[in-house]
Motif scaffolding. Structure first.
Motif, mmCIF file in Angstrom:
data_model
loop_
_atom_site.group_PDB
_atom_site.id
_atom_site.type_symbol
_atom_site.label_atom_id
_atom_site.label_comp_id
_atom_site.label_asym_id
_atom_site.label_seq_id
_atom_site.Cartn_x
_atom_site.Cartn_y
_atom_site.Cartn_z
ATOM 1 N N TRP A 111 0.833 -1.219 0.000
ATOM 2 C CA TRP A 111 0.000 0.000 0.000
ATOM 3 C C TRP A 111 0.858 1.256 0.000
ATOM 4 C CZ3 TRP A 111 0.132 3.474 4.157
ATOM 5 C CH2 TRP A 111 0.703 3.010 5.358
ATOM 6 N N GLU A 112 2.038 1.172 0.621
ATOM 7 C CA GLU A 112 2.922 2.348 0.622
ATOM 8 C C GLU A 112 3.492 2.586 -0.786
ATOM 9 O OE1 GLU A 112 5.409 0.877 3.991
ATOM 10 O OE2 GLU A 112 4.929 2.812 4.915
ATOM 11 N N ARG A 113 3.909 1.500 -1.413
ATOM 12 C CA ARG A 113 4.497 1.659 -2.756
ATOM 13 C C ARG A 113 3.475 2.246 -3.724
ATOM 14 N NH1 ARG A 113 8.968 -3.040 -3.927
ATOM 15 N NH2 ARG A 113 9.835 -1.320 -5.125
ATOM 16 N N SER A 114 2.246 1.777 -3.664
ATOM 17 C CA SER A 114 1.274 2.325 -4.618
ATOM 18 C C SER A 114 0.902 3.757 -4.249
ATOM 19 C CB SER A 114 0.057 1.414 -4.771
ATOM 20 O OG SER A 114 -0.464 1.099 -3.520
ATOM 21 N N MET A 115 0.815 4.039 -2.962
ATOM 22 C CA MET A 115 0.493 5.403 -2.522
ATOM 23 C C MET A 115 1.608 6.389 -2.929
ATOM 24 S SD MET A 115 -0.418 6.421 1.416
ATOM 25 C CE MET A 115 1.174 6.080 2.139
ATOM 26 N N TRP A 116 2.841 5.964 -2.782
ATOM 27 C CA TRP A 116 3.967 6.874 -3.048
ATOM 28 C C TRP A 116 4.215 7.107 -4.537
ATOM 29 C CZ3 TRP A 116 7.594 4.182 1.078
ATOM 30 C CH2 TRP A 116 7.138 4.547 2.360
ATOM 31 N N ALA A 117 3.642 6.227 -5.360
ATOM 32 C CA ALA A 117 3.856 6.373 -6.811
ATOM 33 C C ALA A 117 3.238 7.662 -7.344
ATOM 34 C CB ALA A 117 3.287 5.163 -7.545
ATOM 35 N N THR A 118 2.301 8.247 -6.592
ATOM 36 C CA THR A 118 1.593 9.426 -7.112
ATOM 37 C C THR A 118 1.816 10.677 -6.262
ATOM 38 O OG1 THR A 118 -0.380 8.843 -5.853
ATOM 39 C CG2 THR A 118 -0.234 7.987 -8.102
ATOM 40 N N VAL A 119 2.787 10.650 -5.351
ATOM 41 C CA VAL A 119 3.017 11.839 -4.516
ATOM 42 C C VAL A 119 3.534 12.989 -5.396
ATOM 43 C CG1 VAL A 119 4.371 12.815 -2.617
ATOM 44 C CG2 VAL A 119 3.486 10.486 -2.437
ATOM 45 N N ILE B 233 14.019 7.435 -0.750
ATOM 46 C CA ILE B 233 14.098 8.531 0.216
ATOM 47 C C ILE B 233 13.248 8.232 1.460
ATOM 48 C CG2 ILE B 233 13.487 10.956 0.621
ATOM 49 C CD1 ILE B 233 14.192 11.450 -2.372
ATOM 50 N N PHE B 234 12.058 7.700 1.237
ATOM 51 C CA PHE B 234 11.134 7.509 2.364
ATOM 52 C C PHE B 234 11.473 6.287 3.225
ATOM 53 C CE2 PHE B 234 7.497 9.442 -0.415
ATOM 54 C CZ PHE B 234 8.001 10.720 -0.203
ATOM 55 N N GLY C 47 -7.170 22.956 2.250
ATOM 56 C CA GLY C 47 -8.185 22.747 1.223
ATOM 57 C C GLY C 47 -7.878 21.595 0.283
ATOM 58 N N ARG C 48 -7.014 20.700 0.700
ATOM 59 C CA ARG C 48 -6.665 19.537 -0.120
ATOM 60 C C ARG C 48 -6.339 18.372 0.785
ATOM 61 N NH1 ARG C 48 -2.008 20.899 -4.475
ATOM 62 N NH2 ARG C 48 -2.082 18.658 -4.830
ATOM 63 N N LYS C 49 -6.630 17.165 0.320
ATOM 64 C CA LYS C 49 -6.264 15.982 1.109
ATOM 65 C C LYS C 49 -4.733 15.897 1.214
ATOM 66 C CE LYS C 49 -9.978 12.583 0.809
ATOM 67 N NZ LYS C 49 -10.620 13.309 1.913
ATOM 68 N N PRO C 50 -4.231 15.587 2.386
ATOM 69 C CA PRO C 50 -2.767 15.488 2.508
ATOM 70 C C PRO C 50 -2.230 14.212 1.860
ATOM 71 C CG PRO C 50 -3.810 14.869 4.574
ATOM 72 C CD PRO C 50 -4.914 15.322 3.660
ATOM 73 N N VAL C 51 -0.974 14.264 1.436
ATOM 74 C CA VAL C 51 -0.287 13.035 1.041
ATOM 75 C C VAL C 51 0.378 12.441 2.283
ATOM 76 C CG1 VAL C 51 0.089 13.705 -1.357
ATOM 77 C CG2 VAL C 51 1.809 14.318 0.355
ATOM 78 N N LEU C 52 0.496 11.128 2.272
ATOM 79 C CA LEU C 52 1.086 10.419 3.419
ATOM 80 C C LEU C 52 2.461 9.891 3.006
ATOM 81 C CD1 LEU C 52 -1.802 10.676 4.413
ATOM 82 C CD2 LEU C 52 -1.739 8.282 5.111
ATOM 83 N N VAL C 53 3.480 10.354 3.694
ATOM 84 C CA VAL C 53 4.837 9.924 3.352
ATOM 85 C C VAL C 53 5.597 9.569 4.629
ATOM 86 C CG1 VAL C 53 4.856 11.517 1.390
ATOM 87 C CG2 VAL C 53 5.930 12.212 3.541
#
Ligand code: BES
Ligand code: MN
Length: 471
Positions: free
Chosen positions: A270-278, A307-308, A402-408
């Motif tokens: 889930w982290e790899r797919s989430m981070w692909a679009t940061v 990096i993460f 005013g925007r959803k945060p990214v999780l890193v």
């Protein structure tokens, strides 16, 4: 221009004040400018008094808001602790920050005095503007505003813990949290000292990398030698050091130190797919941001993943031999390199330093000796971004920006966070506002004024939301 102490000048010069700002906004910026004028460089002895003056200024500010505040003496720099009167039934939030800053050199590359804040293009330029005075002061002003709105009450119990040694390893705070664990008891920790993935991209960091450091000194002849009189018969310490350095990585960009990856936890799917679009973190964007031709990563991982959540070994500095003008034909007597590793969960700094030492000792070229000096370090940290507190932080970021945060996970390190987790048992919500071009630790450090103001809003929204959590 000479750096002035904070006490001398309280407002920005008139020509730096944008006409559009309200008196309130201007007043907040003036206060930040005052905080930024203290040259609180923790690494340099000649600034010890400035660090201490800065702590006193913060104590005055926090007491003036009605908090019980004090600067606690340590063996090095003071720790500022402040608290709101405890109210039963409210969760306790510890807000951590650091008021010490990095050295300013190379000072000639600054466009304005590092300790005489200047506003250009909507950004305030000064050492510490982002790291960490601007960010910690946003929380102070957020709390001040809440106190003002609610007749001296807060939605949560607040403890400020502001240290003056973060940039030199948090030595005093480490002992302080053990000695004051009862006073520092809290339900959650709030920190704004991490990065934003890109401008206008609220970023919630649920991890930090750890750190391990060392210095390698390669010794050859007892003094510099004439390279004609002795060259050909004596090993060159710089060449020997270069051999050691090249042995640290393999062709796949992996660290070639035996045991280095033992225990390293894999990155979750889930982290790899989430981070692909940061935003801002694609390989192309990273190359552009850093000014390199192409990113170079450990094979099998993207730049963002490396990096993460991947450990590294970097050479931070190298020296030896003749560095002056023209040429000088010598075989130098010695050479040195400073190295550091970023660590991830599953690695221990002490063990990594032992492995590094073993690696270096078994890669000593003939004809030289090597001294290995251990440095200080800290463990990596990771927590659940979707805990009840974590979700409140995500919502606060969304409401403020005013925007959803990214999780890193943050690639940088704040070693005391993992220690506070162990000693105080509380997780840290890291809502950082360090932009990729904030130039922290570098000339022309800056912090956008509108981000400062968003930070003040975010702090209030966050504390209100945390106040709604039953504990
Ligand atoms: N605020 C930084 C950590 C950081 C860096 C956060 C970049 C976000 C983006 C912190 O003050 C720092 O520089 N930490 C040092 C470690 C310390 C022990 C000297 C670091 O990461 O090198
Ligand atoms: Mn910092």
């Amino acid at each position: 221009k000479k750096a002035r102490s904070g006490a001398e000048c309280h407002t920005l010069p008139v020509d730096l004040k944008p006409q559009a700002w309200s008196d309130g906004a201007m007043n907040r910026l003036d206060q930040l400018a005052t905080l930024l004028r203290f040259p609180s460089i923790s690494a340099q002895k000649e600034h010890a008094q400035d660090v201490s003056d800065c702590a006193d200024w913060l104590v005055d500010k926090l007491s003036g808001m009605g908090l019980e505040a004090a600067a606690h003496k340590t063996r090095l720099h003071p720790i500022v602790m402040a608290r709101s009167p405890r109210e039963e039934g409210k969760p306790t939030v510890l807000i951590y920050g650091h008021y010490d800053v990095q050295p300013v050199d190379p000072v000639e590359l600054w466009e304005s005095d590092p300790f005489e804040p200047e506003v250009r293009d909507g950004k305030i330029y000064a050492r510490g503007a982002t790291d960490n005075k601007g960010q910690l002061f946003a929380h102070i002003l957020g709390v001040e505003e809440l106190l003002r709105q609610n007749g001296g009450h807060l939605p949560v119990n607040v403890i400020f813990l502001l240290e003056g040694e973060e940039e030199v390893g948090s030595g005093s705070l480490s002992q302080f949290i053990k000695d004051h664990r009862d006073e520092l008891a809290c339900d959650v920790i709030v920190v704004s000292d991490t990065g934003m993935a890109a401008p206008d991209t609220p970023t919630f960091s649920y991890g930090l990398r750890g750190l391990a450091g060392a210095e390698i000194i390669v010794k050859g002849p007892s003094a510099d030698l004439h390279s004609g009189v002795f060259g050909g018969a004596v090993a060159n310490p710089i060449a020997a050091l270069a051999e050691i350095i090249t042995s640290f990585h393999d062709e796949d960009g992996r660290v070639a130190v035996r045991g280095f990856y033992d225990g390293v936890e894999p990155i979750a799917t889930w982290e790899r797919s989430m981070w692909a679009t940061v935003p801002g973190m694609s390989n192309e964007e990273l190359a552009k941001l850093t000014g390199v031709e192409t990113v170079v990563t450990e094979s099998g991982f993207t730049g963002a993943e490396c990096i993460f959540a991947r450990p590294t070994l970097e050479i931070n500095g190298i020296g030896g031999g003749y560095q002056g003008e023209g040429s000088k034909t010598i075989i130098p007597s010695h050479a040195f390199a400073k190295i550091s590793c970023r660590l991830v969960p599953g690695q221990q700094p002490e063990k990594i330093e032992t492995l590094l030492e073993e690696h270096v000792k078994s890669h000593v070229p003939r004809g030289v000796t090597v001294e290995f000096k251990r440095g200080h370090g800290g463990n990596a940290y990771v927590c659940d971004p979707n805990s009840e507190f974590g979700l409140a932080a995500q919502q606060a970021l969304e409401e403020a920006f005013g925007r959803k945060p990214v999780l890193v996970r943050e690639g940088g390190s704040i070693p005391i966070i993992e220690e506070m987790k162990r000693v105080l048992g509380a997780d840290a919500l890291m809502l950082g506002m360090c932009l990729p071009d904030a130039r922290i630790h570098s000339p022309n450090e800056n912090f956008p004024v509108d981000l400062f103001s968003k930070g003040i809003d975010m702090s209030q929204i966050l504390l209100r939301r945390l106040g709604q959590i039953k504990h």
